[in-house]
Design a protein around this motif. Structure first.
Motif, PDB file in Angstrom:
ATOM      1  N   HIS A  19       2.648   0.862 -15.747  1.00  0.00           N
ATOM      2  CA  HIS A  19       2.136   1.468 -14.493  1.00  0.00           C
ATOM      3  C   HIS A  19       3.293   2.254 -13.844  1.00  0.00           C
ATOM      4  N   ILE A  20       4.631   1.932 -14.058  1.00  0.00           N
ATOM      5  CA  ILE A  20       5.830   2.183 -13.505  1.00  0.00           C
ATOM      6  C   ILE A  20       6.453   3.633 -13.891  1.00  0.00           C
ATOM      7  N   SER A  21       6.839   4.446 -13.252  1.00  0.00           N
ATOM      8  CA  SER A  21       7.433   5.637 -13.876  1.00  0.00           C
ATOM      9  C   SER A  21       8.543   5.468 -14.956  1.00  0.00           C
ATOM     10  N   ARG A  22       8.369   6.002 -16.049  1.00  0.00           N
ATOM     11  CA  ARG A  22       9.487   6.096 -16.998  1.00  0.00           C
ATOM     12  C   ARG A  22      10.983   6.810 -16.373  1.00  0.00           C
ATOM     13  N   ARG A  23      10.747   7.560 -15.781  1.00  0.00           N
ATOM     14  CA  ARG A  23      12.027   8.564 -15.051  1.00  0.00           C
ATOM     15  C   ARG A  23      12.394   7.832 -13.899  1.00  0.00           C
ATOM     16  N   TYR A  24      13.508   8.269 -13.341  1.00  0.00           N
ATOM     17  CA  TYR A  24      14.018   7.955 -12.055  1.00  0.00           C
ATOM     18  C   TYR A  24      12.956   8.106 -10.984  1.00  0.00           C
ATOM     19  N   PHE A  25      13.074   7.500  -9.899  1.00  0.00           N
ATOM     20  CA  PHE A  25      12.328   7.669  -8.514  1.00  0.00           C
ATOM     21  C   PHE A  25      12.906   6.964  -7.394  1.00  0.00           C
ATOM     22  N   TRP A  26      12.524   7.485  -6.285  1.00  0.00           N
ATOM     23  CA  TRP A  26      13.128   6.706  -5.032  1.00  0.00           C
ATOM     24  C   TRP A  26      11.765   5.593  -4.759  1.00  0.00           C
ATOM     25  N   GLN A  27      12.492   4.723  -4.292  1.00  0.00           N
ATOM     26  CA  GLN A  27      11.592   3.667  -3.388  1.00  0.00           C
ATOM     27  C   GLN A  27      12.539   3.051  -2.415  1.00  0.00           C
ATOM     28  N   GLN A  28      11.811   2.970  -1.170  1.00  0.00           N
ATOM     29  CA  GLN A  28      12.439   2.107  -0.072  1.00  0.00           C
ATOM     30  C   GLN A  28      13.882   2.714   0.188  1.00  0.00           C
ATOM     31  N   ASN A  29      14.108   4.160  -0.085  1.00  0.00           N
ATOM     32  CA  ASN A  29      15.563   4.445   0.125  1.00  0.00           C
ATOM     33  C   ASN A  29      16.764   4.270  -0.988  1.00  0.00           C
ATOM     34  N   LEU A  37      13.904   0.821 -25.497  1.00  0.00           N
ATOM     35  CA  LEU A  37      15.102   1.341 -26.335  1.00  0.00           C
ATOM     36  C   LEU A  37      16.286   0.239 -25.787  1.00  0.00           C
ATOM     37  N   PHE A  38      15.997  -0.988 -25.416  1.00  0.00           N
ATOM     38  CA  PHE A  38      16.906  -1.761 -24.826  1.00  0.00           C
ATOM     39  C   PHE A  38      17.578  -2.739 -26.109  1.00  0.00           C
ATOM     40  N   TRP A  39      18.400  -3.745 -25.713  1.00  0.00           N
ATOM     41  CA  TRP A  39      19.089  -4.342 -26.594  1.00  0.00           C
ATOM     42  C   TRP A  39      18.576  -4.696 -27.939  1.00  0.00           C
ATOM     43  N   LEU A  40      17.288  -5.417 -27.633  1.00  0.00           N
ATOM     44  CA  LEU A  40      16.761  -5.953 -28.851  1.00  0.00           C
ATOM     45  C   LEU A  40      16.334  -5.144 -29.973  1.00  0.00           C
ATOM     46  N   SER A  41      15.689  -3.875 -29.442  1.00  0.00           N
ATOM     47  CA  SER A  41      15.389  -2.821 -30.468  1.00  0.00           C
ATOM     48  C   SER A  41      16.528  -2.316 -31.362  1.00  0.00           C
ATOM     49  N   PHE A  42      17.781  -2.377 -30.459  1.00  0.00           N
ATOM     50  CA  PHE A  42      18.962  -1.920 -31.244  1.00  0.00           C
ATOM     51  C   PHE A  42      19.293  -2.956 -32.060  1.00  0.00           C
ATOM     52  N   SER A  45      16.904  -2.104 -12.407  1.00  0.00           N
ATOM     53  CA  SER A  45      16.009  -3.461 -12.710  1.00  0.00           C
ATOM     54  C   SER A  45      14.803  -3.349 -13.195  1.00  0.00           C
ATOM     55  N   ILE A  46      14.286  -2.313 -13.668  1.00  0.00           N
ATOM     56  CA  ILE A  46      12.977  -1.991 -14.206  1.00  0.00           C
ATOM     57  C   ILE A  46      12.982  -1.590 -15.881  1.00  0.00           C
ATOM     58  N   ASN A  47      12.122  -2.207 -16.527  1.00  0.00           N
ATOM     59  CA  ASN A  47      11.887  -1.874 -18.008  1.00  0.00           C
ATOM     60  C   ASN A  47      10.750  -1.431 -18.001  1.00  0.00           C
ATOM     61  N   PRO A  48      10.196   0.066 -17.886  1.00  0.00           N
ATOM     62  CA  PRO A  48       8.852   0.212 -17.864  1.00  0.00           C
ATOM     63  C   PRO A  48       7.863   0.376 -19.087  1.00  0.00           C
ATOM     64  N   THR A  49       8.042  -0.733 -19.476  1.00  0.00           N
ATOM     65  CA  THR A  49       7.179  -1.156 -20.806  1.00  0.00           C
ATOM     66  C   THR A  49       6.336  -2.281 -20.676  1.00  0.00           C
ATOM     67  N   PRO A  71      15.067   3.105 -13.843  1.00  0.00           N
ATOM     68  CA  PRO A  71      14.565   2.245 -14.967  1.00  0.00           C
ATOM     69  C   PRO A  71      15.286   2.398 -16.384  1.00  0.00           C
ATOM     70  N   ALA A  72      15.262   1.531 -17.072  1.00  0.00           N
ATOM     71  CA  ALA A  72      15.576   1.451 -18.381  1.00  0.00           C
ATOM     72  C   ALA A  72      14.910   2.450 -19.504  1.00  0.00           C
ATOM     73  N   SER A  73      15.464   3.219 -20.270  1.00  0.00           N
ATOM     74  CA  SER A  73      14.760   4.228 -21.213  1.00  0.00           C
ATOM     75  C   SER A  73      13.949   3.483 -22.005  1.00  0.00           C
ATOM     76  N   VAL A  74      12.558   4.139 -22.084  1.00  0.00           N
ATOM     77  CA  VAL A  74      11.583   3.910 -22.992  1.00  0.00           C
ATOM     78  C   VAL A  74      11.017   5.387 -23.591  1.00  0.00           C
ATOM     79  N   THR A  75      10.690   5.278 -24.892  1.00  0.00           N
ATOM     80  CA  THR A  75      10.233   6.562 -25.474  1.00  0.00           C
ATOM     81  C   THR A  75       9.147   7.269 -24.764  1.00  0.00           C
TER      82      THR A  75
END
Length: 265
Positions: free
Chosen positions: A144-154, A170-175, A130-134, A159-163
């Protein structure tokens, strides 16, 4: 690996632009778009994850059964698309499991809005995407949030991919709006850096949205919808397959990576 996902939901976006659309058409368009997506995936022989609201699933059971039969993953997109209460986290998971006799492991909040991770864990989800880190004006600022996967509250956050570097989304609108060769290049750059790509779309993008009077959408939303979107998605998948990328569900991604809480590769 490429995590290709689709948020299948009531097509209520015209309401954001002060346009009315009947509930029947909301469901009809999303079914039409989902069926078009499934046709592309079947042709290309690749798998994807579908985050569905309960309301859409209840009115599109034949389509949901098809995607499950064809080996795709079903995850939760909440109970309703435009209404959220914390209790919907568990209620949506339970409803989808009872309707389709499958295990629901993942969740994605509508419009990628913040959600209480403690409540996500309590509801029994393994992962949350549920995170778009952009930074997206008017929507969110997640620089401020990691671009790559991480653990939070188990719960595994994917996150959705960004460059890299500039965090271009790189979500739907940029496509829709970038030249496809450029979108493909940015995707390969991100894929090579992160070893995976997490990109998401909606079924209504695969229907004709060019009627500005009816939907109220600006050009950057209407651009390359319908048949053009179907062609672009087909071409994108073909291009990525040539790069030797595997298209996998979130479940398979987690299994392949052997991601354990506190022990990620």
């Amino acid at each position: 690996m490429i995590l290709l996902s689709f948020d299948i939901e009531e097509f209520d976006m015209p309401f954001e632009y002060n346009k009315d659309i009947s509930f029947d058409e909301q469901i009809r368009r999303s079914i039409e778009g989902t069926e078009a997506i499934l046709d592309i995936l079947a042709k290309q022989q690749v798998k994807a994850t579908f985050f569905s609201t309960v309301v859409f699933a209840q009115h599109a059971q034949h389509t949901i059964h098809r995607l499950l039969r064809e080996g795709h993953e079903l995850a939760s997109h909440g109970y309703y698309h435009s209404d959220f209460k914390p209790e919907h986290l568990l209620a949506s998971k339970t409803a989808l499991e009872e309707l389709f006799d499958v295990s629901i492991q993942g969740y994605r909040m509508a419009r990628m809005q913040p959600v209480d991770e403690e409540e996500v864990e309590k509801a029994g989800y393994i992962y949350n995407s549920s995170i778009n880190p952009t930074w997206l004006p008017g929507r969110y600022n997640n620089l401020h949030i990691s671009r790559r996967y991480f653990w939070q509250q188990n719960v595994l956050q994917v996150p959705a991919s960004v460059t890299p570097l500039v965090r271009f989304p790189l979500f739907w609108l940029s496509f829709h709006n970038l030249p496809l060769w450029l979108y493909n290049s940015l995707s390969r750059w991100t894929l090579n850096k992160d070893t995976y790509l997490n990109i998401y779309f909606h079924p209504w993008e695969f229907t004709d949205l060019t009627d500005k009077i009816k939907f109220g959408f600006p050009f950057y939303v209407r651009k390359n919808t319908g048949k053009k979107m179907i062609h672009r998605m087909d071409s994108f998948i073909t291009s990525m397959k040539k790069s030797k990328a595997d298209f996998v569900t979130f479940k398979e991604f987690i299994q392949r990576k052997k991601i354990n809480n506190g022990n990620m590769d």
